[in-house]
Design a protein around this motif. Structure first.
Motif, PDB file in Angstrom:
ATOM      1  N   ILE A  34      18.349 -23.613 -56.389  1.00  0.00           N
ATOM      2  CA  ILE A  34      19.105 -23.689 -55.139  1.00  0.00           C
ATOM      3  C   ILE A  34      18.427 -22.872 -54.040  1.00  0.00           C
ATOM      4  O   ILE A  34      18.232 -23.353 -52.914  1.00  0.00           O
ATOM      5  N   LEU A  35      18.053 -21.639 -54.353  1.00  0.00           N
ATOM      6  CA  LEU A  35      17.421 -20.781 -53.351  1.00  0.00           C
ATOM      7  C   LEU A  35      16.046 -21.311 -52.954  1.00  0.00           C
ATOM      8  O   LEU A  35      15.678 -21.290 -51.766  1.00  0.00           O
ATOM      9  N   ALA A  36      15.281 -21.808 -53.943  1.00  0.00           N
ATOM     10  CA  ALA A  36      13.955 -22.334 -53.641  1.00  0.00           C
ATOM     11  C   ALA A  36      14.038 -23.577 -52.759  1.00  0.00           C
ATOM     12  O   ALA A  36      13.266 -23.736 -51.805  1.00  0.00           O
ATOM     13  N   LYS A  37      14.974 -24.478 -53.061  1.00  0.00           N
ATOM     14  CA  LYS A  37      15.108 -25.698 -52.263  1.00  0.00           C
ATOM     15  C   LYS A  37      15.643 -25.379 -50.868  1.00  0.00           C
ATOM     16  O   LYS A  37      15.237 -26.026 -49.892  1.00  0.00           O
ATOM     17  N   ALA A  38      16.535 -24.400 -50.766  1.00  0.00           N
ATOM     18  CA  ALA A  38      17.038 -24.022 -49.443  1.00  0.00           C
ATOM     19  C   ALA A  38      15.905 -23.484 -48.576  1.00  0.00           C
ATOM     20  O   ALA A  38      15.807 -23.811 -47.375  1.00  0.00           O
ATOM     21  N   TRP A  39      15.042 -22.660 -49.171  1.00  0.00           N
ATOM     22  CA  TRP A  39      13.897 -22.143 -48.412  1.00  0.00           C
ATOM     23  C   TRP A  39      12.944 -23.280 -48.041  1.00  0.00           C
ATOM     24  O   TRP A  39      12.428 -23.328 -46.916  1.00  0.00           O
ATOM     25  N   ALA A 127      21.453 -31.629 -61.539  1.00  0.00           N
ATOM     26  CA  ALA A 127      22.422 -32.619 -62.000  1.00  0.00           C
ATOM     27  C   ALA A 127      22.714 -32.450 -63.488  1.00  0.00           C
ATOM     28  O   ALA A 127      23.875 -32.573 -63.922  1.00  0.00           O
ATOM     29  N   SER A 128      21.681 -32.159 -64.271  1.00  0.00           N
ATOM     30  CA  SER A 128      21.871 -31.970 -65.713  1.00  0.00           C
ATOM     31  C   SER A 128      22.726 -30.745 -65.999  1.00  0.00           C
ATOM     32  O   SER A 128      23.612 -30.775 -66.866  1.00  0.00           O
ATOM     33  N   ILE A 129      22.478 -29.663 -65.261  1.00  0.00           N
ATOM     34  CA  ILE A 129      23.265 -28.445 -65.461  1.00  0.00           C
ATOM     35  C   ILE A 129      24.714 -28.681 -65.047  1.00  0.00           C
ATOM     36  O   ILE A 129      25.657 -28.269 -65.743  1.00  0.00           O
ATOM     37  N   ALA A 130      24.914 -29.362 -63.910  1.00  0.00           N
ATOM     38  CA  ALA A 130      26.272 -29.615 -63.429  1.00  0.00           C
ATOM     39  C   ALA A 130      27.075 -30.457 -64.408  1.00  0.00           C
ATOM     40  O   ALA A 130      28.286 -30.260 -64.571  1.00  0.00           O
ATOM     41  N   SER A 131      26.410 -31.390 -65.082  1.00  0.00           N
ATOM     42  CA  SER A 131      27.125 -32.282 -65.999  1.00  0.00           C
ATOM     43  C   SER A 131      27.281 -31.704 -67.397  1.00  0.00           C
ATOM     44  O   SER A 131      28.244 -32.037 -68.098  1.00  0.00           O
ATOM     45  N   SER A 132      26.376 -30.829 -67.808  1.00  0.00           N
ATOM     46  CA  SER A 132      26.409 -30.348 -69.192  1.00  0.00           C
ATOM     47  C   SER A 132      27.046 -28.970 -69.355  1.00  0.00           C
ATOM     48  O   SER A 132      27.566 -28.663 -70.437  1.00  0.00           O
ATOM     49  N   ALA A 133      27.032 -28.140 -68.324  1.00  0.00           N
ATOM     50  CA  ALA A 133      27.557 -26.778 -68.457  1.00  0.00           C
ATOM     51  C   ALA A 133      29.028 -26.752 -68.879  1.00  0.00           C
ATOM     52  O   ALA A 133      29.397 -25.929 -69.740  1.00  0.00           O
ATOM     53  N   PRO A 134      29.916 -27.600 -68.320  1.00  0.00           N
ATOM     54  CA  PRO A 134      31.313 -27.557 -68.789  1.00  0.00           C
ATOM     55  C   PRO A 134      31.456 -27.871 -70.270  1.00  0.00           C
ATOM     56  O   PRO A 134      32.312 -27.286 -70.956  1.00  0.00           O
ATOM     57  N   PHE A 135      30.614 -28.762 -70.776  1.00  0.00           N
ATOM     58  CA  PHE A 135      30.704 -29.115 -72.191  1.00  0.00           C
ATOM     59  C   PHE A 135      30.161 -27.995 -73.075  1.00  0.00           C
ATOM     60  O   PHE A 135      30.653 -27.790 -74.184  1.00  0.00           O
ATOM     61  N   VAL A 136      29.150 -27.294 -72.589  1.00  0.00           N
ATOM     62  CA  VAL A 136      28.654 -26.139 -73.335  1.00  0.00           C
ATOM     63  C   VAL A 136      29.742 -25.068 -73.412  1.00  0.00           C
ATOM     64  O   VAL A 136      29.986 -24.470 -74.472  1.00  0.00           O
ATOM     65  N   GLY A 137      30.415 -24.820 -72.274  1.00  0.00           N
ATOM     66  CA  GLY A 137      31.514 -23.861 -72.285  1.00  0.00           C
ATOM     67  C   GLY A 137      32.655 -24.304 -73.181  1.00  0.00           C
ATOM     68  O   GLY A 137      33.247 -23.488 -73.906  1.00  0.00           O
ATOM     69  N   LEU A 138      32.966 -25.596 -73.140  1.00  0.00           N
ATOM     70  CA  LEU A 138      34.039 -26.117 -73.995  1.00  0.00           C
ATOM     71  C   LEU A 138      33.669 -25.996 -75.464  1.00  0.00           C
ATOM     72  O   LEU A 138      34.521 -25.672 -76.315  1.00  0.00           O
ATOM     73  N   PRO A 183      28.748 -24.592 -58.756  1.00  0.00           N
ATOM     74  CA  PRO A 183      27.698 -24.389 -57.744  1.00  0.00           C
ATOM     75  C   PRO A 183      26.554 -25.384 -57.868  1.00  0.00           C
ATOM     76  O   PRO A 183      26.002 -25.834 -56.855  1.00  0.00           O
ATOM     77  N   ALA A 184      26.188 -25.730 -59.107  1.00  0.00           N
ATOM     78  CA  ALA A 184      25.102 -26.686 -59.300  1.00  0.00           C
ATOM     79  C   ALA A 184      25.481 -28.054 -58.741  1.00  0.00           C
ATOM     80  O   ALA A 184      24.651 -28.730 -58.100  1.00  0.00           O
ATOM     81  N   LEU A 185      26.732 -28.467 -58.949  1.00  0.00           N
ATOM     82  CA  LEU A 185      27.173 -29.768 -58.451  1.00  0.00           C
ATOM     83  C   LEU A 185      27.225 -29.789 -56.928  1.00  0.00           C
ATOM     84  O   LEU A 185      26.751 -30.739 -56.285  1.00  0.00           O
ATOM     85  N   LEU A 186      27.793 -28.747 -56.331  1.00  0.00           N
ATOM     86  CA  LEU A 186      27.876 -28.686 -54.873  1.00  0.00           C
ATOM     87  C   LEU A 186      26.478 -28.639 -54.245  1.00  0.00           C
ATOM     88  O   LEU A 186      26.215 -29.300 -53.232  1.00  0.00           O
ATOM     89  N   ALA A 187      25.593 -27.856 -54.847  1.00  0.00           N
ATOM     90  CA  ALA A 187      24.228 -27.759 -54.323  1.00  0.00           C
ATOM     91  C   ALA A 187      23.496 -29.081 -54.474  1.00  0.00           C
ATOM     92  O   ALA A 187      22.734 -29.483 -53.576  1.00  0.00           O
TER      93      ALA A 187
END
Length: 222
Positions: A34-39, A127-138, A183-187
């Motif tokens: 996120i920070l790298a792409k914003a820069w 996109a992969s982090i946004a879609s998979s992180a909730p399942f990892v937490g679950l 944050p990954a999804l919003l970014a």
């Protein structure tokens, strides 16, 4: 909150701890992208401001120098820098010099494709982090509840306070998954929109380059 996290970490087995570390790693990767792409997009916006000076330059070399001042990695500079060798040295195509317009189109297309890959790099990871992180937490929550149930079954006594504490602590993994994913999804959505706008500007710049230099340069002999 910090006490709950510490208690969960102490009571968790190696598998649950590995899932927690995985979520932490995913979060670090996400924020780094996120920070790298914003820069990167900020730098691209600044370089787009030098296009007026580029078109006001006396020649292509001077224009490229003006773009270089805005940033050596400017995609606009990358596109413009692909032209001098084509304008000065005809390229043979199947034994005959290729028309200048075709050579310009080919060079600009390759440059645009290269810059598209650069600008879109990292979005798939987000996109992969946004879609998979909730399942990892679950998964961490389910695993923690399963382990808590086994401990209660081994003790032979089932009381609500024995169940509520461990189950409540394991639910923190679901929260962690959402904290990483949101944050990954919003970014991903915000950066994707900005990248599409910049790519449209780059495509317009490429068309302008082609129209200008194919009209001002003499055609290649047949």
């Amino acid at each position: 909150m910090s006490q709950t996290i510490a208690q969960y970490w102490q009571q968790a087995d190696s598998f649950a701890q590995a899932l927690a570390l995985l979520l932490l790693l995913m979060s670090l990767i996400s924020w780094t992208i996120i920070l790298a792409k914003a820069w990167q997009l900020g730098s691209l916006s600044r370089s787009a401001g030098s296009l007026a000076a580029f078109w006001a330059a006396p020649d292509l070399q001077a224009g490229c120098q003006l773009l270089q001042v805005a940033g050596r990695r400017s995609p606009y500079l990358f596109l413009a820098s692909a032209l001098p060798s084509l304008l000065d040295h005809p390229v043979q195509h199947l034994g005959r010099p290729a028309p200048l317009s075709d050579r310009l189109i080919a060079a600009l297309r390759q440059a645009l494709q290269a810059q598209t890959r650069v600008l879109e790099s990292g979005l798939t990871v987000l996109a992969s982090i946004a879609s998979s992180a909730p399942f990892v937490g679950l998964l961490g929550t389910v695993w923690g509840i399963h382990q808590a149930m086994l401990k209660i079954a081994d003790s032979g006594a089932v009381q609500i306070d024995q169940l509520a504490g461990p189950v409540g602590e394991t639910l923190i993994m679901t929260a962690f998954g959402l904290v990483v994913a949101i944050p990954a999804l919003l970014a991903y959505n915000a950066l994707g929109r900005q990248i599409r706008l910049h790519l449209a500007q780059l495509d317009g710049f490429a068309h302008d380059l082609h129209a200008h230099f194919s009209a001002t340069q003499p055609a290649s002999p047949a």
